[in-house]
Enzyme design. Structure first.
Site, PDB file in Angstrom:
ATOM      1  N   SER A 261      36.704   0.894   4.357  1.00  0.00           N
ATOM      2  CA  SER A 261      35.371   0.850   5.001  1.00  0.00           C
ATOM      3  C   SER A 261      34.612   2.151   4.849  1.00  0.00           C
ATOM      4  O   SER A 261      35.411   3.157   4.685  1.00  0.00           O
ATOM      5  CB  SER A 261      35.321   0.383   6.595  1.00  0.00           C
ATOM      6  OG  SER A 261      34.215   0.440   7.146  1.00  0.00           O
ATOM      7  N   CYS A 262      33.379   2.432   5.305  1.00  0.00           N
ATOM      8  CA  CYS A 262      32.651   3.444   5.232  1.00  0.00           C
ATOM      9  C   CYS A 262      31.133   3.453   6.103  1.00  0.00           C
ATOM     10  O   CYS A 262      31.392   2.646   7.056  1.00  0.00           O
ATOM     11  CB  CYS A 262      32.441   4.048   3.914  1.00  0.00           C
ATOM     12  SG  CYS A 262      31.546   3.104   2.615  1.00  0.00           S
ATOM     13  N   GLY A 263      30.246   3.996   5.379  1.00  0.00           N
ATOM     14  CA  GLY A 263      28.899   3.711   6.061  1.00  0.00           C
ATOM     15  C   GLY A 263      28.251   2.374   5.623  1.00  0.00           C
ATOM     16  O   GLY A 263      27.682   1.569   6.313  1.00  0.00           O
ATOM     17  N   TRP A 293      30.251   0.305   8.161  1.00  0.00           N
ATOM     18  CA  TRP A 293      29.726   0.559   9.589  1.00  0.00           C
ATOM     19  C   TRP A 293      28.237   0.117  10.043  1.00  0.00           C
ATOM     20  O   TRP A 293      28.053  -0.163  11.085  1.00  0.00           O
ATOM     21  CB  TRP A 293      29.788   2.339   9.696  1.00  0.00           C
ATOM     22  CG  TRP A 293      29.687   2.510  11.162  1.00  0.00           C
ATOM     23  CD1 TRP A 293      28.902   3.316  11.810  1.00  0.00           C
ATOM     24  CD2 TRP A 293      30.528   2.258  12.066  1.00  0.00           C
ATOM     25  NE1 TRP A 293      28.908   3.325  13.140  1.00  0.00           N
ATOM     26  CE2 TRP A 293      30.242   2.809  13.586  1.00  0.00           C
ATOM     27  CE3 TRP A 293      32.131   1.715  12.202  1.00  0.00           C
ATOM     28  CZ2 TRP A 293      30.756   2.911  14.740  1.00  0.00           C
ATOM     29  CZ3 TRP A 293      32.845   1.956  13.679  1.00  0.00           C
ATOM     30  CH2 TRP A 293      32.092   2.415  14.694  1.00  0.00           C
TER      31      TRP A 293
END
Length: 311
Positions: A261-263, A293
């Site tokens: 996951s990330c932004g 996110w």
């Protein structure tokens, strides 16, 4: 001159330069070609734009993949995978054929950033020959040819609509929520969430680049900032043995499933690619949380306590 296949998913500037000499991206040749594909992209709080740096300096005859446009336009979240039909339309517009070898590369400013996401997208839709250049900064530093200026017209192709379903490579919000709710519960499957955002955003001490989003992390998530898998000078991927050591030090269990996951699902694929390079864990047990996110922070409810911040 004999054709030369690129041997691994990650290729060096020298390997790409040799491949381009042998199979150049000619619009008139019916033979499969090697196509450099620029995936330049910057965060929304960065004044630079991908198309601008592409016009300023690129690999000769490269094409530009717009990460902000080849998306699911119906989704409120920024970089969700497009439909198979929209993906095929974008590839057709770029003049890429199904049997072309595509080498995706990033900006020289960022080294490795968004190219892995575009490479992952092509693979998710079943494009057989996809590679990532490691990286354009080194391509420039080593003196390989570049060009600049406005784009020339592209002869469109008839890229077939993929039949492959990328869903097995994508983790949904519901799936990630279940993992977060199960964290530390007896009998939980032990799915690991690897978060590629910088430490400050993960800990909740610095803001997200998208206005109005709370920073923080999911319960049980492991923070592996995407920059930590890159060489600080060249901004290229670290060697496989160093990547393996990093994942071990972070406590990532190669036997358990991983969701990156990330932004917005872009740099999550830097981590996913680093796991592949290190041969760490099973590819069948790896997924990318597409909404990442940006979706998480908007969809979870305060009563669930699913946004954690470090004390």
């Amino acid at each position: 001159m004999p054709r030369r296949n690129l041997s691994s998913y990650i290729v060096t500037p020298k390997e790409l330069a040799e491949a381009l000499k042998k199979s150049p991206p000619s619009p008139i040749s019916p033979e499969p070609r090697v196509i450099p594909l620029c995936a330049a992209w910057f965060l929304p709080n960065d004044e630079r734009k991908g198309i601008q740096v592409f016009v300023e300096k690129r690999i000769p005859k490269a094409k530009f993949f717009d990460l902000d446009k080849v998306i699911d336009k119906r989704s409120p979240y920024p970089h969700m995978l497009p439909s198979a039909k929209d993906f095929a339309a974008a590839m057709s517009e770029l003049g890429i054929r199904k049997d072309d070898t595509v080498v995706v590369y990033d900006t020289k400013e960022l080294g490795i950033f968004s190219a892995p996401r575009v490479g992952w997208t092509l693979k998710a839709f079943g494009h057989a020959k996809v590679h990532i250049l490691n990286n354009f900064k080194l391509w420039v530093d080593e003196g390989h040819p570049t060009e600049s200026g406005e784009l020339y017209s592209v002869e469109c192709s008839a890229y077939p609509i993929p039949k492959s379903d990328p869903e097995d490579k994508v983790a949904s919000f519901e799936e990630v929520r279940e993992v977060a709710l199960d964290y530390n519960k007896e009998g939980a499957e032990g799915v690991q969430i690897l978060d590629a955002r910088p430490e400050g955003r993960f800990n909740g001490t610095t803001p997200e680049p998208r206005e109005g989003l709370s920073s923080g992390h999911m319960p049980g998530a492991i923070n592996i900032p995407f920059s930590s898998v890159l060489d600080p000078q060249t901004k290229a991927f670290l060697p496989a043995d160093q990547l393996k050591k990093l994942f071990q030090e972070k406590g990532v269990d190669p036997e358990k499933p991983v969701i990156s996951s990330c932004g917005t699902g872009v740099t999550a694929v830097v981590i996913d690619t680093a796991l592949e390079m290190a041969n760490y864990g099973s590819p069948e047990k790896r997924k990318v949380y597409d909404g990442s996110w940006t979706e998480w922070a908007q969809r979870v409810t305060p009563s669930e306590s699913l946004i954690r911040q470090s004390e």
